[in-house]
Structure formats: C-alpha cells, structure tokens
Design a protein around this motif. Structure first.
Motif, short mmCIF file in Angstrom:
data_model
loop_
_atom_site.label_atom_id
_atom_site.label_comp_id
_atom_site.label_asym_id
_atom_site.label_seq_id
_atom_site.Cartn_x
_atom_site.Cartn_y
_atom_site.Cartn_z
N ASP A 213 0.83 -1.20 0.00
CA ASP A 213 0.00 0.00 0.00
C ASP A 213 0.87 1.25 0.00
N GLU B 3 -0.08 7.09 3.89
CA GLU B 3 0.02 5.84 4.67
C GLU B 3 0.71 6.01 6.02
N HIS C 141 -5.18 6.30 5.98
CA HIS C 141 -6.39 5.58 6.39
C HIS C 141 -6.22 4.86 7.74
N HIS C 142 -5.13 5.12 8.44
CA HIS C 142 -4.94 4.45 9.74
C HIS C 142 -5.77 5.13 10.83
N CYS D 137 -4.86 2.88 1.62
CA CYS D 137 -4.63 4.31 1.35
C CYS D 137 -4.81 4.58 -0.14
N ASP E 65 -2.99 -4.68 0.90
CA ASP E 65 -3.46 -4.11 2.17
C ASP E 65 -4.74 -4.77 2.68
N HIS F 38 -4.31 -1.59 11.86
CA HIS F 38 -5.74 -1.78 11.58
C HIS F 38 -6.28 -2.91 12.46
MN MN Z 1 -2.42 0.84 4.21
#
Ligand code: MN
Ligand code: AMP
Length: 335
Positions: A36, A94, A116-117, A136, A166, A298
């Motif tokens: 990713d 990321e 996107h974390h 991401c 991812d 995640h």
């Molecule tokens: Mn990622």
C-alpha cells in the motif's frame, strides 16, 4: 484572484486544489514499505507526472524484492534525511504520524497528509484521513479521479497492488463495495489480477519455504489453540539462507487454520528490541493491542516495536491478545 480554502470543503477537494496550484512535489510513505505504501506513492507519482509536475520520491527503506519490478520502483530514492527546501509540497501517504516515514527533515510548511490508519495525528497543512478506506490507495485513486488524470496502466497497477496487499489478498474485514469498484476499474485499465497475485504472493525463494517450515515447526499455540505465536531471529534467517526481505507474509500462515483467530509474530532484533506484528480474523481487534504499546495499524493487521528482551515483554502482549480474541469472538459475523 487567490482562493482561500474553505474549512468545510471536503479534504479531497482541498488536496486536489493544492496539487493543482503547486509544481514541485516530494512524495514519501512509511519505513519498511509494503504494497500500500509503494502502490499509493507510485500511483500518485504517475498521476503528478501526467499533470506535468516535478516529482521526487523518497523512502527510508528499500521495498521487498517482489515489489522491485513494478513500474517506477527505480525512481524511489532511499534516504535517511531529506532537504525539502526545493519543493512546494510534501505528500505523505500511509503514515499515522510523520515519524512513521523514518525519514528526517520532512517538516515542510506544506505537508499533504493522506492516510487511512485509525489515530492519525493530523500533522499536515491538509489532513485527509479516511479510516473507512481499505487501503490508502483507495484515497489516492479518488484524488487521481478528482484531478481528472486518466487511469493509465501504471497507475491502475499500483492502485491494484496496494489494495491486493493491504486487504491481505481480500481477507481483511475492511473491504467495501468501493474496494471492488476501484479494482474493477483497474482491471478495465489492463491490470491482470491472476498475474498480480502470482507475482506478489507466489514469488518466494526456496529459502523462504524452508523458513516457513522452521517457523511453523516452532509455533506455539495458546488460548486453547486460538492464538498462534511465532518467533524469529537473525540466526533462523541465516540458517535458511534468507534475509528480512523474505519475511513478508509469513505471519499469515497460521491464520489458514480454522481454529486460529490471531497470530503474533515476534522478531528479535540484535539491538535488544522486539518487533511485534499481529494479524487476526473478523472482529478480533489487534490494533488495540498495538496501541497499548505505542504502535498502530488496523483491526486485522497491526504492529509495534518494544525495547527489551522477548521473555520480559511476551506475557503482557499474549495476555492482551487473549482478551482481544475473547472480545472479538462475541461480535463475530456469520461467514
Ligand atoms: Mn495501508
Ligand atoms: P506489519 O505487521 O509491520 O506488516 O504492520 C501491520 C500494520 O500495522 C500496517 O498497517 C502498519 O502500517 C501498522 N504498523 C506496524 N507497525 C507500526 C508502528 N510501529 N506504528 C504504527 N503502525 C504500525
């Protein structure tokens, strides 16, 4: 007339406008790159190329070998420190915080933070943070569309690469219709999913197969077989003729067993630190465990590094994982 950004304007439009107005970009992502980080970074680079921008790519670490042949990989400079005075903006993808890049000197006045974390520290001049994105690269895809850049084969390849990896090859629980819609468009742009999967997941060295045997041979099961514990040190790598390059994906092996709900992988480093990676199924939330030790990630894939000896840090980590499994099993969705 100069436009001042409206605070309520969606971040994707602020990102689009900021990119349109600037010429020179530095693109970076996290240390120890994965699909990713590489895919987001290179998809964005090819999009900026298409817009006639000047693009420089830097990362702290070289990507694993199976990513090396992908388009544009040779453009990424591996640096410990960078001078950003010659660029108009730094795009960081990321990364929950700037330290995740592993690159010093990135504190530019105009950072575009795309991530996107869960738990992003909002370190940019523009922060576009979408925890619902499975990768991401889903966000990067939307940005590229917003910029009216056509989906070239190179861009599509990197977006697909990022999503494929991812989502844990479409195993994680963060996949939405949007994920498949984006993948559909990348396939229409020429991506071959079978070739991508073979190239990324089936390019092991024979040493890596040996390492799998060694790791699984020494695997420990706890919590009535629900938690698998793997550990690795440099000696094991050497004995199998492997390098750290060969370790990606090994952590997923135990999850192929029906009973196993989570895996923890301890990598003992020569610097008296333990690098901890975790994976889980369904609603077992390993990110919570990573957060307790200053890491992140995640729900189904998270990690952190702790100082100290394995035997000292291990009991607390395992205990927290057992709790996460108990909590996650309550809310387990039907297959
Ligand atoms: Mn990622
Ligand atoms: P890994 O186990 O290294 O493959 O990482 C799994 C996920 O956790 C990825 O999304 C990483 O970005 C995230 N992650 C791993 N280590 C850390 C860390 N020290 N801090 C924040 N996130 C991390």
């Amino acid at each position: 007339m100069t436009q001042t950004p409206v605070a309520s304007e969606p971040p994707i439009l602020r990102v689009r406008d900021a990119i349109r107005r600037r010429q020179r970009f530095l693109l970076t992502s996290h240390a120890r790159p994965d699909g990713d980080s590489i895919g987001s970074q290179l998809a964005m680079a090819f999009a900026l190329d298409a817009l006639g921008k000047d693009v420089r790519l830097v990362n702290a670490d070289r990507a694993p070998d199976h990513y090396q042949g992908f388009p544009g990989m040779d453009r990424i400079e591996i640096v410990a420190r960078v001078d950003t005075s010659a660029v108009d903006a730094v795009i960081v993808m990321e990364c929950g915080d700037l330290e995740r890049t592993g690159v010093a000197g990135l504190d530019h006045p105009f950072i575009i933070n795309i991530d996107h974390h869960v738990g992003n520290s909002l370190y940019g001049a523009i922060n576009w943070h979408d925890e619902t994105a499975a990768a991401c690269a889903e966000m990067v895809f939307d940005a590229i569309r917003a910029l009216d850049v056509p989906l070239s084969f190179e861009i599509a390849t990197h977006i697909y690469l990022a999503i494929l990896t991812d989502t844990g090859a479409f195993h994680h629980s963060n996949i939405t219709p949007r994920t498949f819609d984006i993948c559909r468009q990348t396939v229409e742009a020429g991506v071959n999913p079978a070739a991508m999967a073979r190239r990324v997941f089936d390019s092991n060295s024979s040493g890596k197969l040996k390492l799998m045997g060694t790791l699984l041979g020494s695997m420990v099961l706890v919590d009535d077989g629900r938690l698998a514990v793997l550990h690795m040190d440099d000696g094991m790598l050497e004995a199998c003729g492997c390098t750290h390059n060969d370790t990606e994906g090994l952590i997923n092996l135990p999850l192929t067993a029906r009973e196993i709900q989570a895996v923890v992988f301890f990598k003992v480093t020569p610097e008296n630190a333990v690098r901890v990676s975790m994976r889980s199924k369904y609603d077992v939330d390993v990110r919570k465990v990573a957060n307790a030790f200053g890491g992140g990630g995640h729900k189904n894939a998270a990690g952190f590094t702790v100082e100290g000896r394995l035997e000292d840090v291990r009991p607390d980590i395992l205990q927290r994982l057992v709790v996460a499994i108990a909590e996650g099993l309550h809310t387990r969705p039907l297959p």
